[in-house]
Every structure is written in structure tokens, then in C-alpha cells.
Design a protein around this motif. Structure first.
Motif, PDB file in Angstrom:
ATOM      1  N   PRO A 165      46.029  37.155  20.830  1.00 33.17           N
ATOM      2  CA  PRO A 165      46.667  38.477  20.929  1.00 33.17           C
ATOM      3  C   PRO A 165      48.110  38.417  21.405  1.00 33.17           C
ATOM      4  O   PRO A 165      48.488  37.564  22.216  1.00 33.17           O
ATOM      5  CB  PRO A 165      45.793  39.200  21.959  1.00 33.17           C
ATOM      6  N   LYS A 166      48.897  39.344  20.886  1.00 32.70           N
ATOM      7  CA  LYS A 166      50.241  39.577  21.415  1.00 32.70           C
ATOM      8  C   LYS A 166      50.186  40.570  22.569  1.00 32.70           C
ATOM      9  O   LYS A 166      51.060  40.595  23.423  1.00 32.70           O
ATOM     10  CB  LYS A 166      51.154  40.122  20.320  1.00 32.70           C
ATOM     11  N   LEU A 167      49.152  41.420  22.561  1.00 34.89           N
ATOM     12  CA  LEU A 167      48.932  42.421  23.596  1.00 34.89           C
ATOM     13  C   LEU A 167      47.490  42.333  24.057  1.00 34.89           C
ATOM     14  O   LEU A 167      46.568  42.292  23.238  1.00 34.89           O
ATOM     15  CB  LEU A 167      49.221  43.823  23.053  1.00 34.89           C
ATOM     16  N   LEU A 168      47.287  42.297  25.372  1.00 35.40           N
ATOM     17  CA  LEU A 168      45.946  42.268  25.944  1.00 35.40           C
ATOM     18  C   LEU A 168      45.750  43.518  26.787  1.00 35.40           C
ATOM     19  O   LEU A 168      46.548  43.804  27.685  1.00 35.40           O
ATOM     20  CB  LEU A 168      45.758  41.021  26.807  1.00 35.40           C
ATOM     21  N   LEU A 169      44.693  44.268  26.477  1.00 34.80           N
ATOM     22  CA  LEU A 169      44.332  45.470  27.222  1.00 34.80           C
ATOM     23  C   LEU A 169      43.165  45.127  28.135  1.00 34.80           C
ATOM     24  O   LEU A 169      42.126  44.657  27.668  1.00 34.80           O
ATOM     25  CB  LEU A 169      43.932  46.592  26.263  1.00 34.80           C
ATOM     26  N   MET A 170      43.317  45.378  29.431  1.00 29.99           N
ATOM     27  CA  MET A 170      42.285  45.019  30.410  1.00 29.99           C
ATOM     28  C   MET A 170      41.897  46.268  31.190  1.00 29.99           C
ATOM     29  O   MET A 170      42.706  46.826  31.931  1.00 29.99           O
ATOM     30  CB  MET A 170      42.795  43.919  31.351  1.00 29.99           C
ATOM     31  N   ASP A 171      40.654  46.695  30.996  1.00 25.25           N
ATOM     32  CA  ASP A 171      40.154  47.916  31.624  1.00 25.25           C
ATOM     33  C   ASP A 171      39.420  47.553  32.910  1.00 25.25           C
ATOM     34  O   ASP A 171      38.331  46.961  32.863  1.00 25.25           O
ATOM     35  CB  ASP A 171      39.216  48.639  30.656  1.00 25.25           C
ATOM     36  N   GLU A 172      40.009  47.884  34.056  1.00 27.21           N
ATOM     37  CA  GLU A 172      39.432  47.567  35.366  1.00 27.21           C
ATOM     38  C   GLU A 172      38.942  46.117  35.414  1.00 27.21           C
ATOM     39  O   GLU A 172      37.758  45.844  35.648  1.00 27.21           O
ATOM     40  CB  GLU A 172      38.275  48.525  35.685  1.00 27.21           C
ATOM     41  N   PRO A 173      39.840  45.148  35.193  1.00 28.90           N
ATOM     42  CA  PRO A 173      39.398  43.753  35.042  1.00 28.90           C
ATOM     43  C   PRO A 173      38.728  43.160  36.268  1.00 28.90           C
ATOM     44  O   PRO A 173      37.944  42.220  36.144  1.00 28.90           O
ATOM     45  CB  PRO A 173      40.701  43.008  34.726  1.00 28.90           C
ATOM     46  N   THR A 174      38.997  43.679  37.465  1.00 24.23           N
ATOM     47  CA  THR A 174      38.422  43.075  38.668  1.00 24.23           C
ATOM     48  C   THR A 174      37.283  43.900  39.263  1.00 24.23           C
ATOM     49  O   THR A 174      36.835  43.619  40.376  1.00 24.23           O
ATOM     50  CB  THR A 174      39.505  42.864  39.743  1.00 24.23           C
ATOM     51  N   ALA A 175      36.797  44.901  38.532  1.00 19.81           N
ATOM     52  CA  ALA A 175      35.703  45.731  39.049  1.00 19.81           C
ATOM     53  C   ALA A 175      34.483  44.876  39.371  1.00 19.81           C
ATOM     54  O   ALA A 175      34.065  44.038  38.572  1.00 19.81           O
ATOM     55  CB  ALA A 175      35.323  46.805  38.026  1.00 19.81           C
ATOM     56  N   GLY A 176      33.921  45.068  40.556  1.00 13.58           N
ATOM     57  CA  GLY A 176      32.722  44.348  40.960  1.00 13.58           C
ATOM     58  C   GLY A 176      32.956  42.958  41.493  1.00 13.58           C
ATOM     59  O   GLY A 176      31.999  42.242  41.799  1.00 13.58           O
ATOM     60  N   MET A 177      34.218  42.555  41.633  1.00 12.31           N
ATOM     61  CA  MET A 177      34.534  41.204  42.079  1.00 12.31           C
ATOM     62  C   MET A 177      34.972  41.197  43.541  1.00 12.31           C
ATOM     63  O   MET A 177      35.537  42.166  44.041  1.00 12.31           O
ATOM     64  CB  MET A 177      35.643  40.597  41.203  1.00 12.31           C
ATOM     65  N   ALA A 178      34.727  40.077  44.203  1.00  9.79           N
ATOM     66  CA  ALA A 178      35.179  39.888  45.578  1.00  9.79           C
ATOM     67  C   ALA A 178      36.696  39.709  45.590  1.00  9.79           C
ATOM     68  O   ALA A 178      37.286  39.328  44.571  1.00  9.79           O
ATOM     69  CB  ALA A 178      34.506  38.667  46.185  1.00  9.79           C
ATOM     70  N   PRO A 179      37.362  39.977  46.733  1.00  8.88           N
ATOM     71  CA  PRO A 179      38.825  39.888  46.790  1.00  8.88           C
ATOM     72  C   PRO A 179      39.391  38.565  46.286  1.00  8.88           C
ATOM     73  O   PRO A 179      40.357  38.550  45.527  1.00  8.88           O
ATOM     74  CB  PRO A 179      39.122  40.105  48.274  1.00  8.88           C
ATOM     75  N   ARG A 180      38.812  37.443  46.685  1.00  9.16           N
ATOM     76  CA  ARG A 180      39.334  36.148  46.245  1.00  9.16           C
ATOM     77  C   ARG A 180      39.183  35.991  44.736  1.00  9.16           C
ATOM     78  O   ARG A 180      40.111  35.536  44.054  1.00  9.16           O
ATOM     79  CB  ARG A 180      38.621  35.008  46.974  1.00  9.16           C
ATOM     80  N   GLU A 181      38.021  36.366  44.200  1.00  9.06           N
ATOM     81  CA  GLU A 181      37.773  36.247  42.767  1.00  9.06           C
ATOM     82  C   GLU A 181      38.756  37.085  41.961  1.00  9.06           C
ATOM     83  O   GLU A 181      39.288  36.631  40.945  1.00  9.06           O
ATOM     84  CB  GLU A 181      36.352  36.701  42.433  1.00  9.06           C
ATOM     85  N   ARG A 182      38.975  38.323  42.411  1.00  6.05           N
ATOM     86  CA  ARG A 182      39.831  39.198  41.610  1.00  6.05           C
ATOM     87  C   ARG A 182      41.276  38.741  41.609  1.00  6.05           C
ATOM     88  O   ARG A 182      41.958  38.818  40.583  1.00  6.05           O
ATOM     89  CB  ARG A 182      39.690  40.642  42.044  1.00  6.05           C
ATOM     90  N   ASN A 183      41.761  38.212  42.730  1.00  8.74           N
ATOM     91  CA  ASN A 183      43.134  37.720  42.750  1.00  8.74           C
ATOM     92  C   ASN A 183      43.283  36.431  41.953  1.00  8.74           C
ATOM     93  O   ASN A 183      44.307  36.209  41.306  1.00  8.74           O
ATOM     94  CB  ASN A 183      43.598  37.536  44.194  1.00  8.74           C
ATOM     95  N   GLU A 184      42.242  35.590  41.944  1.00  9.40           N
ATOM     96  CA  GLU A 184      42.276  34.385  41.121  1.00  9.40           C
ATOM     97  C   GLU A 184      42.304  34.738  39.641  1.00  9.40           C
ATOM     98  O   GLU A 184      43.035  34.127  38.856  1.00  9.40           O
ATOM     99  CB  GLU A 184      41.069  33.499  41.434  1.00  9.40           C
TER     100      GLU A 184
END
Length: 266
Positions: A165-184
């Protein structure tokens, strides 16, 4: 021409005469990581789904690489080079990690329903390369049902990259993840943006993720775009603080109830 990859102009959506999204305009450039945020009911999910073609706009324009998207189906938009991840990871739990990615690659090559040779042998090398990019190649033959949720989101990201893709759409990509996981996950995505020269538009309700990773932020409230800028500008924007928390409160030290409200996606 503005040089933008994605151009949204006067976009609106009305439900029974009420405008859930009311004439918003913004651009997204190649290599940019753009967050779309807003309190509950702001219209960000509606906007996101109009860009992706899942929801038909009532008016306005969405142009990707110069091509109008507002009358196109999601599959056609995907084939133009627009990837998508979802708030709830869209993988097949009974498939292995690599089989999930192979399915996405096969779809990209328009061979998903061609059964002339076993699926397990098709595009394995291409799928492994995608898994390596997201750090999941060593778990390629594990069933997705055995993975931690953060790893499932990485697999979904590999699948979203299958159409280059040239454009990536991410809908709430870190929902349900722990703080470390979502930042990684977001740091990984940011590296891919730089390496591949693509653009990302993401909705997110965790302000720590938004402020740490977004190059630019646009803020909606009651369907209207009320602010646009970098993390510092948005963090200190009086109107943004008012719609999220009320007068006199801040993102740095909000009360517990305000934080809970800010984390509820629209």
C-alpha cells in the motif's frame, strides 16, 4: 496540485438530515503519520469509513493519488494501494500465521479462489518476507489462535502490507493492548512508513500513543474539524482541551473520569 497523496475536501455525511460529519477538509502526504482523534461522537469513525469506502459520503470529495474514491467499493480502493487494519484484529484463528498472510497475498494477486495448486505452497516466500518486516517470521507456522493479542495485531499489519500500500488506514490499532505492546506496534508502523514511503491515517483513543507517534494530528468535535497541528499544538489547544475535558483541565493531569471518557472511541 498540493503534492498530497490523500485529499479530503468538504466531506460530509448526513443521517436522517443530521450531519455526523460536517464539511471537513484535510490532506495527507507521503511518509506522513496522521492521527484522527476526537471525543465520543465526534465523527471520526464515520470519516474513516468514508475514506475507506465502507460508508458512502453524502457529499464532498476523497481523492487518493488523484483518483476519486467516494463512489468506489472497499475492494476497488484496496486494489489501488490502500491497506486497512481494524479495531478488532481481522485474522483467521484456525489458520497458521503464514497462511493468514498468504491469503492476503493471494487476494492481492487475484488468485484467492484459484484452487489449481495447494494454497500452502503459494507465495510462501513473499508472505515470509512480510512477516519478517513485522518481526513474526519465527512464528510463521503457529496457529493464530495460540498467539498473544499483540502478536495477532502484528500479523494483521503484515496482511495489510500484502498489497504494497501507498496509504495504510488503521482503525484503533492499539485497542485492547497493554501500554508496552501498543507503543511497540506504533513504533514498528512508524519505521515501516519511513522505509516504504507510505502514508498512514489512524484513529486512536489512547492519547499517549497519539502524542508519542503522530507527525500531525487532526481533531474532530461534533462532526467538525476544530484543530490541526503537531502534538504540542494539540496538547495546548484551548478548544481541544475543552471538548475533551472541560475548561481548565489538561492532557498531562486529567482527572480519572476525563481520561476514561477520552479513551472511548467514537
Amino acid at each position: 496540485m498540493s503534492g498530497a497523496l490523500l485529499e479530503v475536501r468538504d466531506l460530509y455525511k448526513a443521517f436522517d438530515g443530521v450531519r455526523a460529519v460536517d464539511g471537513i477538509t484535510f490532506d495527507l502526504h507521503p511518509g506522513e503519520f496522521l492521527a484522527l482523534i476526537g471525543p465520543n461522537g465526534a465523527g471520526k469513525s464515520t470519516t474513516f469509513n468514508m475514506v475507506n469506502g465502507q460508508l458512502r459520503a453524502s457529499g464532498g470529495s476523497v481523492r487518493f493519488a488523484g483518483q476519486e474514491l467516494t463512489r468506489m467499493q472497499p475492494r476497488a480502493i484496496w486494489r489501488l494501494g490502500v491497506g486497512r487494519t481494524f479495531q478488532i484484529a481481522a485474522t483467521f484463528a484456525s489458520f497458521t500465521v503464514i497462511e493468514n498472510v498468504q491469503m492476503a497475498v493471494m487476494s492481492h494477486h487475484r488468485q484467492l479462489f484459484s484452487l489449481w495448486r495447494p494454497a500452502a505452497s503459494r507465495y510462501r516466500g513473499e508472505a515470509l518476507a512480510l512477516l519478517e518486516r513485522v518481526g513474526m517470521d519465527t512464528q510463521a507456522d503457529r496457529p493464530c489462535s495460540e498467539l498473544a493479542y499483540g502478536d495477532v495485531k502484528r500479523v494483521e499489519l503484515a496482511m495489510a502490507l500484502a498489497n504494497d500500500p501507498k496509504l495504510l488506514l488503521m482503525d484503533e490499532p492499539t485497542a485492547g493492548m497493554a501500554p508496552r505492546e501498543r507503543n511497540e506496534l506504533m513504533a514498528l508502523t512508524k519505521r515501516l512508513v519511513v522505509e516504504r514511503g507510505m502514508a498512514v491515517l489512524f484513529t486512536e483513543h489512547s492519547m499517549d500513543v497519539v502524542f508519542a507517534h503522530a507527525d500531525r494530528i487532526i481533531v474532530l468535535a461534533r462532526g467538525k474539524l476544530i484543530a490541526e497541528g503537531d502534538a504540542d499544538a494539540i496538547r495546548n489547544h484551548a478548544k481541544v482541551k475543552e471538548v475533551y475535558f472541560g475548561n481548565g483541565l489538561t492532557f498531562e493531569h486529567p482527572p480519572e473520569a476525563a481520561v476514561a471518557d477520552a479513551r472511548i472511541p467514537a
